[in-house]
Design an enzyme around this catalytic site. Sequence first.
Site, PDB file in Angstrom:
ATOM      1  N   GLN A  92       0.940  -1.214   0.121  1.00 39.13           N
ATOM      2  CA  GLN A  92       0.044  -0.022   0.385  1.00 39.13           C
ATOM      3  C   GLN A  92       0.848   1.223  -0.024  1.00 39.13           C
ATOM      4  OE1 GLN A  92      -3.498  -0.650   2.969  1.00 39.13           O
ATOM      5  NE2 GLN A  92      -1.827  -2.054   3.747  1.00 39.13           N
ATOM      6  N   ASN A  93       2.282   1.089   0.309  1.00 36.58           N
ATOM      7  CA  ASN A  93       3.323   2.140   0.307  1.00 36.58           C
ATOM      8  C   ASN A  93       3.452   2.911  -1.020  1.00 36.58           C
ATOM      9  OD1 ASN A  93       2.936   1.479   2.927  1.00 36.58           O
ATOM     10  ND2 ASN A  93       5.081   0.303   2.979  1.00 36.58           N
ATOM     11  N   HIS A 110      -1.648   1.206  -4.301  1.00 35.85           N
ATOM     12  CA  HIS A 110      -2.034   2.589  -3.862  1.00 35.85           C
ATOM     13  C   HIS A 110      -1.115   3.643  -4.816  1.00 35.85           C
ATOM     14  CE1 HIS A 110      -3.915   1.645   0.162  1.00 35.85           C
ATOM     15  NE2 HIS A 110      -4.773   1.153  -1.023  1.00 35.85           N
ATOM     16  N   CYS A 118      -1.251  11.099 -16.544  1.00 32.59           N
ATOM     17  CA  CYS A 118      -2.038  12.416 -17.366  1.00 32.59           C
ATOM     18  C   CYS A 118      -3.351  11.828 -17.252  1.00 32.59           C
ATOM     19  CB  CYS A 118      -1.564  12.411 -18.618  1.00 32.59           C
ATOM     20  SG  CYS A 118      -2.550  13.436 -19.699  1.00 32.59           S
TER      21      CYS A 118
HETATM   22  C1  BJW Z   1       4.365  -0.787  12.760  1.00 32.31           C
HETATM   23  C2  BJW Z   1       5.493  -0.106  12.927  1.00 32.31           C
HETATM   24  C3  BJW Z   1       6.887  -0.909  12.938  1.00 32.31           C
HETATM   25  C4  BJW Z   1       3.889   1.477  13.065  1.00 32.31           C
HETATM   26  N1  BJW Z   1       6.646  -2.298  12.531  1.00 32.31           N
HETATM   27  N2  BJW Z   1       4.194  -2.074  12.421  1.00 32.31           N
HETATM   28  C5  BJW Z   1     -15.341  -0.832   2.392  1.00 32.31           C
HETATM   29  C6  BJW Z   1     -15.907  -0.426   3.587  1.00 32.31           C
HETATM   30  C7  BJW Z   1     -15.840   0.979   3.877  1.00 32.31           C
HETATM   31  C8  BJW Z   1     -15.173   1.758   3.051  1.00 32.31           C
HETATM   32  C9  BJW Z   1     -14.700   1.327   2.027  1.00 32.31           C
HETATM   33  C10 BJW Z   1     -14.911   0.056   1.543  1.00 32.31           C
HETATM   34  N3  BJW Z   1     -14.386   0.143   0.121  1.00 32.31           N
HETATM   35  C11 BJW Z   1     -13.734   1.210  -0.220  1.00 32.31           C
HETATM   36  C12 BJW Z   1     -13.934   2.111   0.705  1.00 32.31           C
HETATM   37  C13 BJW Z   1     -13.593   3.414   0.761  1.00 32.31           C
HETATM   38  C14 BJW Z   1     -12.307   3.748   0.968  1.00 32.31           C
HETATM   39  C15 BJW Z   1     -11.818   3.271   2.517  1.00 32.31           C
HETATM   40  O1  BJW Z   1     -11.231   2.216   2.696  1.00 32.31           O
HETATM   41  N4  BJW Z   1     -12.216   4.217   3.695  1.00 32.31           N
HETATM   42  C16 BJW Z   1     -12.011   3.802   4.853  1.00 32.31           C
HETATM   43  C17 BJW Z   1     -10.885   4.717   5.555  1.00 32.31           C
HETATM   44  C18 BJW Z   1     -13.408   3.614   5.629  1.00 32.31           C
HETATM   45  N5  BJW Z   1     -11.398   3.019   0.087  1.00 32.31           N
HETATM   46  C19 BJW Z   1     -10.973   3.682  -0.954  1.00 32.31           C
HETATM   47  O2  BJW Z   1     -11.583   4.567  -1.162  1.00 32.31           O
HETATM   48  C20 BJW Z   1     -10.161   2.951  -1.811  1.00 32.31           C
HETATM   49  N6  BJW Z   1     -10.606   2.798  -3.276  1.00 32.31           N
HETATM   50  C21 BJW Z   1     -11.717   2.242  -3.451  1.00 32.31           C
HETATM   51  O3  BJW Z   1     -12.149   1.267  -2.725  1.00 32.31           O
HETATM   52  O4  BJW Z   1     -12.059   2.077  -5.027  1.00 32.31           O
HETATM   53  C22 BJW Z   1     -13.276   1.470  -5.034  1.00 32.31           C
HETATM   54  C23 BJW Z   1     -14.422   2.524  -4.702  1.00 32.31           C
HETATM   55  C24 BJW Z   1     -14.427   3.865  -5.186  1.00 32.31           C
HETATM   56  C25 BJW Z   1     -15.417   4.590  -4.912  1.00 32.31           C
HETATM   57  C26 BJW Z   1     -16.282   4.290  -3.832  1.00 32.31           C
HETATM   58  C27 BJW Z   1     -16.273   3.093  -3.341  1.00 32.31           C
HETATM   59  C28 BJW Z   1     -15.319   2.065  -3.848  1.00 32.31           C
HETATM   60  C29 BJW Z   1      -8.763   3.847  -2.012  1.00 32.31           C
HETATM   61  C30 BJW Z   1      -8.054   3.677  -0.960  1.00 32.31           C
HETATM   62  C31 BJW Z   1      -6.835   4.626  -1.093  1.00 32.31           C
HETATM   63  C32 BJW Z   1      -5.908   5.003   0.277  1.00 32.31           C
HETATM   64  N7  BJW Z   1      -5.012   6.121  -0.160  1.00 32.31           N
HETATM   65  C33 BJW Z   1      -4.019   6.288   0.833  1.00 32.31           C
HETATM   66  C34 BJW Z   1      -3.434   7.632   0.629  1.00 32.31           C
HETATM   67  C35 BJW Z   1      -2.232   7.453  -0.262  1.00 32.31           C
HETATM   68  C36 BJW Z   1      -1.680   8.740  -0.311  1.00 32.31           C
HETATM   69  C37 BJW Z   1      -0.362   8.471  -0.055  1.00 32.31           C
HETATM   70  O5  BJW Z   1       0.098   7.501   0.352  1.00 32.31           O
HETATM   71  O6  BJW Z   1       0.436   9.535   0.188  1.00 32.31           O
HETATM   72  O7  BJW Z   1      -3.219   5.280   1.098  1.00 32.31           O
HETATM   73  S1  BJW Z   1      -5.026   6.630   2.698  1.00 32.31           S
HETATM   74  C38 BJW Z   1      -3.578   5.866   3.331  1.00 32.31           C
HETATM   75  O8  BJW Z   1      -4.185   4.748   4.226  1.00 32.31           O
HETATM   76  C39 BJW Z   1      -2.621   5.077   2.497  1.00 32.31           C
HETATM   77  C40 BJW Z   1      -2.144   3.841   2.876  1.00 32.31           C
HETATM   78  O9  BJW Z   1      -1.707   3.096   1.940  1.00 32.31           O
HETATM   79  C41 BJW Z   1      -3.457   3.541   3.564  1.00 32.31           C
HETATM   80  C42 BJW Z   1      -3.391   2.427   4.637  1.00 32.31           C
HETATM   81  O10 BJW Z   1      -2.681   2.726   5.832  1.00 32.31           O
HETATM   82  P1  BJW Z   1      -1.730   1.839   6.562  1.00 32.31           P
HETATM   83  O11 BJW Z   1      -0.348   1.523   5.595  1.00 32.31           O
HETATM   84  O12 BJW Z   1      -2.414   0.788   7.018  1.00 32.31           O
HETATM   85  O13 BJW Z   1      -1.036   2.877   7.687  1.00 32.31           O
HETATM   86  P2  BJW Z   1      -1.516   3.163   9.100  1.00 32.31           P
HETATM   87  O14 BJW Z   1      -0.712   4.456   9.488  1.00 32.31           O
HETATM   88  O15 BJW Z   1      -3.126   3.277   9.011  1.00 32.31           O
HETATM   89  O16 BJW Z   1      -0.969   1.937  10.093  1.00 32.31           O
HETATM   90  C43 BJW Z   1       0.499   1.787   9.998  1.00 32.31           C
HETATM   91  C44 BJW Z   1       0.461   0.550  11.153  1.00 32.31           C
HETATM   92  O17 BJW Z   1       2.081   0.183  11.276  1.00 32.31           O
HETATM   93  C45 BJW Z   1      -0.192   0.668  12.425  1.00 32.31           C
HETATM   94  O18 BJW Z   1      -1.057  -0.417  12.671  1.00 32.31           O
HETATM   95  C46 BJW Z   1       1.088   0.613  13.311  1.00 32.31           C
HETATM   96  O19 BJW Z   1       0.835   0.036  14.455  1.00 32.31           O
HETATM   97  C47 BJW Z   1       2.000  -0.237  12.736  1.00 32.31           C
HETATM   98  N8  BJW Z   1       3.271   0.209  12.881  1.00 32.31           N
HETATM   99  N9  BJW Z   1       5.245   1.186  13.317  1.00 32.31           N
HETATM  100  C48 BJW Z   1       5.505  -2.901  12.551  1.00 32.31           C
HETATM  101  N10 BJW Z   1       7.964  -0.404  13.272  1.00 32.31           N
END
Ligand code: BJW
Length: 234
Positions: A92-93, A110, A118
């Site tokens: 996801q990174n 992601h 574009c």
């Molecule tokens: C450690 C550590 C160490 C720390 N060792 N561990 C179904 C249900 C509900 C909602 C939805 C659904 N389907 C779709 C949705 C909507 C939405 C969504 O999920 N919303 C929720 C928030 C509710 N999803 C979307 O919109 C996605 N698109 C989609 O589904 O398209 C179809 C669609 C379209 C239109 C309508 C409906 C469906 C797109 C998602 C895009 C995510 N984008 C981001 C930003 C990217 C920009 C960028 O990177 O700059 O991606 S959001 C952000 O969160 C980023 C990440 O990849 C993503 C996940 O975060 P991640 O990696 O889990 O990070 P953290 O900070 O949350 O967690 C870090 C973890 O590490 C923690 O647990 C720590 O404890 C741990 N940790 N140090 C080990 N040393």
Amino acid sequence: MAKVYRNIVILTGAGISAESGLATFRSADGLWNNHRVEDVATIEAFERNPDYVHDFYNQMRPELMAAKPNPAHLAITKLQNNYCSKINIITQNIDTLHEKANNQNVWHIHGQINQIVCLNCGHVYETWSDVSSEDKCPQCQIAGMLKPNIVFFGENLLYMDKVDELLPKCDLFISVGTSGVVYPAAGFVQIAKFSGADTVELNMEQTSNNYLFDRHILGPAGSTLPQLVDELLA
Ligand code: BJW
């Protein structure tokens, strides 16, 4: 003797890059690089004010370009070089630390910080330079249509065909450093588990997806992943 797996999928999130000095998204103060993720990482925010979003990623690009892989990324390299199975990484990174560690079969669902798309012609190109809303697409020459090739909320993920192919046949699913709150990635473990895979979660803390994993390894991925890799190679 350790069980032998044929198809391993490793799902990575921001936590795997934390020990390389990169911020995770959902920290205790709820902010990400001093912004709310919703202000910069939604397609609506980009349409409203593209230069605000471009500036945000322009500022982030040099930091991600300079970041170095940590022992967790290097443990995956060791596993891929020494284990007799297909190993795919669904990340996801948007950083390129898997590539810098020479990991293979990396799927950036992601997007990537060093790619621009574009919105007019679909051309994707690589750059570490700044981009603005006035720049022209190098392919179609239309200005004002460039967007970081990063998947914002409300946009479809990349490489989902590949993900759909990998998850049903994987027999070991390892999740590293993701909070499991962003879909559809948060649901991948469920697909793998229902397909019969063993599921392992490596995280600093318990996540809300906890119940879907057969095994939890708590601690920093830079220590826990090398240990798990040594276990698999034993
Ligand atoms: C450690 C550590 C160490 C720390 N060792 N561990 C179904 C249900 C509900 C909602 C939805 C659904 N389907 C779709 C949705 C909507 C939405 C969504 O999920 N919303 C929720 C928030 C509710 N999803 C979307 O919109 C996605 N698109 C989609 O589904 O398209 C179809 C669609 C379209 C239109 C309508 C409906 C469906 C797109 C998602 C895009 C995510 N984008 C981001 C930003 C990217 C920009 C960028 O990177 O700059 O991606 S959001 C952000 O969160 C980023 C990440 O990849 C993503 C996940 O975060 P991640 O990696 O889990 O990070 P953290 O900070 O949350 O967690 C870090 C973890 O590490 C923690 O647990 C720590 O404890 C741990 N940790 N140090 C080990 N040393």
